[in-house]
Scaffold this active site. Structure first.
Site, mmCIF file in Angstrom:
data_model
loop_
_atom_site.group_PDB
_atom_site.id
_atom_site.type_symbol
_atom_site.label_atom_id
_atom_site.label_comp_id
_atom_site.label_asym_id
_atom_site.label_seq_id
_atom_site.Cartn_x
_atom_site.Cartn_y
_atom_site.Cartn_z
ATOM 1 N N CYS A 1 -16.902 -9.265 4.918
ATOM 2 C CA CYS A 1 -16.198 -7.993 4.716
ATOM 3 C C CYS A 1 -14.936 -8.250 3.890
ATOM 4 C CB CYS A 1 -15.767 -7.391 6.048
ATOM 5 S SG CYS A 1 -17.111 -7.219 7.216
ATOM 6 N N ARG B 1 -18.228 -3.210 17.483
ATOM 7 C CA ARG B 1 -17.523 -4.473 17.193
ATOM 8 C C ARG B 1 -16.189 -4.544 17.920
ATOM 9 N NH1 ARG B 1 -16.941 -5.163 11.354
ATOM 10 N NH2 ARG B 1 -19.160 -5.616 11.506
ATOM 11 N N CYS C 1 -19.662 1.666 8.332
ATOM 12 C CA CYS C 1 -18.915 0.992 9.387
ATOM 13 C C CYS C 1 -17.677 1.847 9.600
ATOM 14 C CB CYS C 1 -18.555 -0.423 8.927
ATOM 15 S SG CYS C 1 -17.472 -1.279 10.082
ATOM 16 N N CYS D 1 -19.761 -6.145 2.888
ATOM 17 C CA CYS D 1 -19.050 -4.961 3.371
ATOM 18 C C CYS D 1 -17.728 -4.881 2.614
ATOM 19 C CB CYS D 1 -18.792 -5.074 4.877
ATOM 20 S SG CYS D 1 -17.883 -3.665 5.535
ATOM 21 N N CYS E 1 0.831 -1.219 0.000
ATOM 22 C CA CYS E 1 0.000 0.000 0.000
ATOM 23 C C CYS E 1 0.857 1.257 0.000
ATOM 24 C CB CYS E 1 -0.932 -0.012 1.209
ATOM 25 S SG CYS E 1 -2.070 1.376 1.228
ATOM 26 N N CYS F 1 0.506 4.592 7.050
ATOM 27 C CA CYS F 1 -0.135 4.383 8.355
ATOM 28 C C CYS F 1 0.820 3.588 9.268
ATOM 29 C CB CYS F 1 -1.455 3.645 8.171
ATOM 30 S SG CYS F 1 -2.479 4.354 6.856
ATOM 31 N N CYS G 1 0.276 -0.204 10.356
ATOM 32 C CA CYS G 1 -0.207 -1.194 9.384
ATOM 33 C C CYS G 1 0.891 -2.104 8.825
ATOM 34 C CB CYS G 1 -0.915 -0.484 8.241
ATOM 35 S SG CYS G 1 -1.775 -1.646 7.152
HETATM 36 N N1 SAM Z 1 -6.759 0.525 3.052
HETATM 37 C C1 SAM Z 1 -8.064 0.707 3.570
HETATM 38 C C2 SAM Z 1 -8.129 1.731 4.657
HETATM 39 O O1 SAM Z 1 -7.110 2.100 5.207
HETATM 40 O O2 SAM Z 1 -9.248 2.159 4.960
HETATM 41 C C3 SAM Z 1 -8.689 -0.600 4.068
HETATM 42 C C4 SAM Z 1 -7.835 -1.594 4.823
HETATM 43 S S1 SAM Z 1 -7.169 -1.026 6.388
HETATM 44 C C5 SAM Z 1 -6.083 -2.356 6.799
HETATM 45 C C6 SAM Z 1 -8.568 -1.182 7.467
HETATM 46 C C7 SAM Z 1 -8.409 -0.882 8.931
HETATM 47 O O3 SAM Z 1 -7.689 -1.925 9.572
HETATM 48 C C8 SAM Z 1 -7.651 0.359 9.326
HETATM 49 O O4 SAM Z 1 -8.394 1.531 9.176
HETATM 50 C C9 SAM Z 1 -7.354 0.064 10.787
HETATM 51 O O5 SAM Z 1 -8.405 0.511 11.615
HETATM 52 C C10 SAM Z 1 -7.304 -1.460 10.842
HETATM 53 N N2 SAM Z 1 -5.941 -1.937 11.150
HETATM 54 C C11 SAM Z 1 -4.922 -2.063 10.268
HETATM 55 N N3 SAM Z 1 -3.806 -2.505 10.886
HETATM 56 C C12 SAM Z 1 -4.117 -2.657 12.191
HETATM 57 C C13 SAM Z 1 -3.387 -3.072 13.343
HETATM 58 N N4 SAM Z 1 -2.091 -3.390 13.277
HETATM 59 N N5 SAM Z 1 -4.022 -3.127 14.538
HETATM 60 C C14 SAM Z 1 -5.323 -2.796 14.614
HETATM 61 N N6 SAM Z 1 -6.078 -2.385 13.565
HETATM 62 C C15 SAM Z 1 -5.483 -2.311 12.368
HETATM 63 FE FE1 SF4 Z 2 -2.909 1.171 3.343
HETATM 64 FE FE2 SF4 Z 2 -2.861 -0.060 5.716
HETATM 65 FE FE3 SF4 Z 2 -3.174 2.591 5.596
HETATM 66 FE FE4 SF4 Z 2 -5.190 0.966 4.719
HETATM 67 S S1 SF4 Z 2 -4.413 1.134 6.823
HETATM 68 S S2 SF4 Z 2 -4.383 2.816 3.742
HETATM 69 S S3 SF4 Z 2 -3.947 -0.737 3.906
HETATM 70 S S4 SF4 Z 2 -1.352 1.425 4.941
#
Ligand code: SAM
Ligand code: SF4
Ligand code: DTB
Length: 326
Positions: free
Chosen positions: A110, A273, A201, A141, A66, A70, A73
């Site tokens: 989802c 949730r 959501c 979802c 990606c 973040c 992530c």
């Molecule tokens: N890329 C899209 C986004 O950022 O909206 C969808 C996928 S992203 C992985 C979806 C959500 O997963 C994030 O907004 C975050 O809340 C959650 N998430 C990702 N990594 C995480 C982690 N290490 N611990 C807890 N929640 C996590």
């Molecule tokens: Fe990309 Fe992870 Fe951020 Fe979603 S949460 S935008 S998958 S880096």
């Protein structure tokens, strides 16, 4: 307080003066723990059938690589994690996973993609997934990142039920976590989803080094949306080796449970949730989260790139607590 066995959300007359200011939320956080949980469980039973838990399955349709940074992530290309970049999964594989989830008992499927925003050609493929999953009798979802004008309408026309797009943290903490897009960008997507008539959501991650004030601010922001999200995932940070938040000290469990309780009181009509992080929680911790008002979980052995609590463990826990999956 009456107990109902109906899976329907109770349609209670509008409650006057719901708490929704930052000070209201902070005052709730400050309550003695037992008083906060008592209040949250009373609100819960006023608005929802007691002892019922909704279950959603989660499946990664596009993993890794990606563009966004973040800090929490596993899928960001900015961090050296063990997650490999994969292409968008073929329709048949997605539908096979959805069939398994349905047969195991999930009511919603989802699908998540590690994108900043979906490209038009990818969106076409995802629309076919939505139609196929719906045809299996499941709610659908998607979580695909930021939506461009017109994309939410196309998803709605394909029959999408929910779009997941988390605000993740309070507006004033978000820039400490992500620099490649803004909190306002995410709000705009939530607005587009709402205007297209898709259910929202949206929740956050707790335990990213934010303060209690930030946690309260995030929940207050949801409570003050023109219409609060129908579903609010509260994720406990899952520590990802190689990510910038890897070595953060773990949040106190009682503070996490308090956050669930304040969410329940501020968002009485939303499903709350208990999301990421359940794998690391013991049964007693999860039970306290349900007592605090959580009434939905991800069901299945995996989240997107990390483990989830095993379904057999969930089944046993629900039996021991007298919880019914709906
Ligand atoms: N890329 C899209 C986004 O950022 O909206 C969808 C996928 S992203 C992985 C979806 C959500 O997963 C994030 O907004 C975050 O809340 C959650 N998430 C990702 N990594 C995480 C982690 N290490 N611990 C807890 N929640 C996590
Ligand atoms: Fe990309 Fe992870 Fe951020 Fe979603 S949460 S935008 S998958 S880096
Ligand atoms: C949400 O709030 N939590 C889910 C779902 N929406 C997409 C994702 C949790 C991801 C946990 C870390 C991982 O498995 O990579």
């Amino acid at each position: 307080m009456p107990h109902t066995s109906s899976a329907e959300q109770k349609t209670t007359a509008a409650t006057p003066c719901l708490p929704r200011t930052l000070n209201d939320a902070l005052a709730l956080f400050d309550l003695p723990f037992m008083d906060l949980l008592w209040q949250a469980q009373q609100i819960h039973q006023q608005y929802f059938a007691a002892n019922e838990i909704q279950r959603s399955a989660l499946f990664s349709i596009k993993t890794g690589g990606c563009s966004e940074d973040c800090k929490y992530c596993a899928q960001s290309a900015h961090h050296q994690t063990t997650v490999e970049r994969e292409p968008l999964k073929p329709l048949a594989e997605v539908l096979a996973a959805a069939r398994c989830a349905r047969d195991a008992g999930a009511s919603r499927f989802c699908m998540g993609a590690a994108w900043r925003t979906p490209k038009e050609k990818d969106l076409d493929a995802v629309l076919a997934m939505v139609r196929g999953v719906k045809a299996l009798g499941l709610e659908t979802c998607l979580t695909l990142g930021l939506l461009q004008p017109g994309q939410a309408e196309r998803l709605q026309q394909a029959g999408l039920d929910y779009y997941n797009h988390n605000l993740d943290s309070a507006a004033d903490y978000y820039p400490k976590i992500v620099s490649t897009h803004t909190h306002d960008d995410r709000l705009q997507t939530i607005d587009r989803v709402r205007n297209a008539g898709i259910k929202i959501c949206s929740g956050g991650i707790i335990g990213m080094g934010e303060t209690r004030r930030h946690r309260a601010g995030l929940l207050v922001q949801f409570a003050n949306l023109p219409k609060p999200p129908e579903s609010v995932p509260i994720n406990h940070l899952v520590s990802i080796p190689g990510s910038p938040l890897e070595a953060l000290p773990k949040l106190d469990n009682f503070e996490f449970i308090r956050t669930i309780a304040v969410a329940r009181i501020l968002l009485p009509r939303s499903y709350i949730r208990l999301s990421a992080g359940r794998h690391e929680m013991n049964d007693e911790m999860q039970a306290l989260c349900f007592l605090a008002g959580a009434n939905s979980v991800f069901y299945g052995s995996a989240l997107l790139t990390t483990d989830n609590a095993a379904p057999e463990r969930d089944d046993a826990l629900f039996r021991r607590l007298g919880l019914q999956a709906v």
